[in-house]
Design a protein around this motif. Structure first.
Motif, PDB file in Angstrom:
ATOM      1  N   PRO A  32       0.805  -1.225   0.000  1.00 12.67           N
ATOM      2  CA  PRO A  32       0.000   0.000   0.000  1.00 12.67           C
ATOM      3  C   PRO A  32       0.840   1.280   0.000  1.00 12.67           C
ATOM      4  O   PRO A  32       0.472   2.266  -0.626  1.00 12.67           O
ATOM      5  N   THR A  33       1.981   1.249   0.696  1.00 16.56           N
ATOM      6  CA  THR A  33       2.853   2.416   0.726  1.00 16.56           C
ATOM      7  C   THR A  33       3.389   2.716  -0.667  1.00 16.56           C
ATOM      8  O   THR A  33       3.346   3.866  -1.131  1.00 16.56           O
ATOM      9  N   VAL A  34       3.873   1.695  -1.352  1.00 18.81           N
ATOM     10  CA  VAL A  34       4.394   1.879  -2.708  1.00 18.81           C
ATOM     11  C   VAL A  34       3.284   2.317  -3.657  1.00 18.81           C
ATOM     12  O   VAL A  34       3.478   3.218  -4.486  1.00 18.81           O
ATOM     13  N   LEU A  35       2.107   1.718  -3.538  1.00 19.30           N
ATOM     14  CA  LEU A  35       0.984   2.099  -4.394  1.00 19.30           C
ATOM     15  C   LEU A  35       0.573   3.550  -4.158  1.00 19.30           C
ATOM     16  O   LEU A  35       0.251   4.271  -5.113  1.00 19.30           O
ATOM     17  N   LEU A  36       0.599   3.997  -2.905  1.00 16.85           N
ATOM     18  CA  LEU A  36       0.262   5.382  -2.599  1.00 16.85           C
ATOM     19  C   LEU A  36       1.259   6.339  -3.251  1.00 16.85           C
ATOM     20  O   LEU A  36       0.862   7.335  -3.860  1.00 16.85           O
ATOM     21  N   VAL A  37       2.552   6.024  -3.146  1.00 20.43           N
ATOM     22  CA  VAL A  37       3.580   6.869  -3.759  1.00 20.43           C
ATOM     23  C   VAL A  37       3.402   6.900  -5.278  1.00 20.43           C
ATOM     24  O   VAL A  37       3.465   7.964  -5.901  1.00 20.43           O
ATOM     25  N   LEU A  38       3.142   5.741  -5.877  1.00 15.82           N
ATOM     26  CA  LEU A  38       2.931   5.684  -7.332  1.00 15.82           C
ATOM     27  C   LEU A  38       1.659   6.434  -7.736  1.00 15.82           C
ATOM     28  O   LEU A  38       1.651   7.185  -8.724  1.00 15.82           O
ATOM     29  N   PHE A  39       0.588   6.248  -6.988  1.00 17.35           N
ATOM     30  CA  PHE A  39      -0.676   6.908  -7.306  1.00 17.35           C
ATOM     31  C   PHE A  39      -0.546   8.422  -7.234  1.00 17.35           C
ATOM     32  O   PHE A  39      -1.029   9.136  -8.114  1.00 17.35           O
ATOM     33  N   THR A  40       0.087   8.930  -6.174  1.00 19.00           N
ATOM     34  CA  THR A  40       0.224  10.384  -6.058  1.00 19.00           C
ATOM     35  C   THR A  40       1.087  10.945  -7.177  1.00 19.00           C
ATOM     36  O   THR A  40       0.829  12.041  -7.665  1.00 19.00           O
ATOM     37  N   GLY A  41       2.089  10.191  -7.598  1.00 22.01           N
ATOM     38  CA  GLY A  41       2.927  10.640  -8.708  1.00 22.01           C
ATOM     39  C   GLY A  41       2.154  10.711 -10.013  1.00 22.01           C
ATOM     40  O   GLY A  41       2.205  11.707 -10.736  1.00 22.01           O
ATOM     41  N   VAL A  42       1.400   9.660 -10.314  1.00 21.92           N
ATOM     42  CA  VAL A  42       0.628   9.612 -11.566  1.00 21.92           C
ATOM     43  C   VAL A  42      -0.513  10.628 -11.540  1.00 21.92           C
ATOM     44  O   VAL A  42      -0.716  11.387 -12.500  1.00 21.92           O
ATOM     45  N   ALA A  43      -1.268  10.651 -10.448  1.00 19.35           N
ATOM     46  CA  ALA A  43      -2.380  11.598 -10.345  1.00 19.35           C
ATOM     47  C   ALA A  43      -1.867  13.035 -10.372  1.00 19.35           C
ATOM     48  O   ALA A  43      -2.447  13.908 -11.030  1.00 19.35           O
ATOM     49  N   GLY A  44      -0.771  13.278  -9.676  1.00 21.23           N
ATOM     50  CA  GLY A  44      -0.183  14.617  -9.665  1.00 21.23           C
ATOM     51  C   GLY A  44       0.280  15.048 -11.041  1.00 21.23           C
ATOM     52  O   GLY A  44       0.034  16.188 -11.457  1.00 21.23           O
ATOM     53  N   ALA A  45       0.916  14.139 -11.769  1.00 17.10           N
ATOM     54  CA  ALA A  45       1.380  14.467 -13.119  1.00 17.10           C
ATOM     55  C   ALA A  45       0.204  14.802 -14.035  1.00 17.10           C
ATOM     56  O   ALA A  45       0.277  15.750 -14.837  1.00 17.10           O
ATOM     57  N   ALA A  84       7.188  19.201  -9.918  1.00 16.28           N
ATOM     58  CA  ALA A  84       8.454  18.671  -9.398  1.00 16.28           C
ATOM     59  C   ALA A  84       8.260  18.044  -8.025  1.00 16.28           C
ATOM     60  O   ALA A  84       8.828  16.983  -7.724  1.00 16.28           O
ATOM     61  N   LEU A  85       7.453  18.683  -7.189  1.00 16.36           N
ATOM     62  CA  LEU A  85       7.199  18.133  -5.852  1.00 16.36           C
ATOM     63  C   LEU A  85       6.417  16.823  -5.924  1.00 16.36           C
ATOM     64  O   LEU A  85       6.666  15.901  -5.144  1.00 16.36           O
ATOM     65  N   LEU A  86       5.473  16.737  -6.856  1.00 18.38           N
ATOM     66  CA  LEU A  86       4.622  15.549  -6.933  1.00 18.38           C
ATOM     67  C   LEU A  86       5.333  14.339  -7.522  1.00 18.38           C
ATOM     68  O   LEU A  86       4.964  13.202  -7.215  1.00 18.38           O
ATOM     69  N   ILE A  87       6.333  14.544  -8.356  1.00 21.57           N
ATOM     70  CA  ILE A  87       7.056  13.379  -8.885  1.00 21.57           C
ATOM     71  C   ILE A  87       8.180  12.951  -7.953  1.00 21.57           C
ATOM     72  O   ILE A  87       8.787  11.913  -8.158  1.00 21.57           O
TER      73      ILE A  87
END
Length: 133
Positions: A32-45, A84-87
């Motif tokens: 879940p931690t990795v998925l959260l980091v990936l999700f915020t990166g993709v959604a943020g982008a 930049a912050l979101l990725i």
């Protein structure tokens, strides 16, 4: 910006981010931690791309109307910083990045920057010279 602030930012922030990610990992687990980091990166982008394109359109409209698009350009820079912050992996940077995508927050920052600039001009730290033809 003094050197000790930069050291705190570039060394302290990653340490805080790692500590927070370890805490999250302990609470919810690795996946879940990795998925959260990936999700915020993709959604943020995706959000940054959408808002960035909209801001470019607004800048073009202002220029077509012979207006200086200063607020829109400042917003564009803040959207770029948000990207930049979101990725960057981490929860603190994600919160800061998502915050910069909120128009009200950008407006408050713009007013704060304007006040700081006016204060520096009044105090003589910055001098403005205007050449008139």
């Amino acid at each position: 910006m003094p050197l000790h602030y930069l050291i705190a930012l570039f060394i302290g922030m990653p340490v805080l981010e790692l500590a927070l990610l370890f805490k999250l990992h302990g609470a919810v687990g690795f996946v879940p931690t990795v998925l959260l980091v990936l999700f915020t990166g993709v959604a943020g982008a995706a959000l940054v791309r959408r808002q960035g394109v909209n801001m470019l359109f607004k800048i073009q409209q202002e220029m077509a109307n012979d207006n200086l698009p200063a607020p829109q350009m400042i917003d564009g820079v803040m959207i770029l910083i948000a990207g930049a912050l979101l990725i960057t992996p981490g929860l603190i940077t994600d919160v800061a990045g998502f915050s910069l995508l909120i128009p009200f927050v950008r407006e408050r920052i713009r007013f704060w920057l304007r006040d700081k600039l006016e204060q520096k001009i009044r105090n003589g730290y910055i001098q403005v010279k205007v050449n008139r033809p």
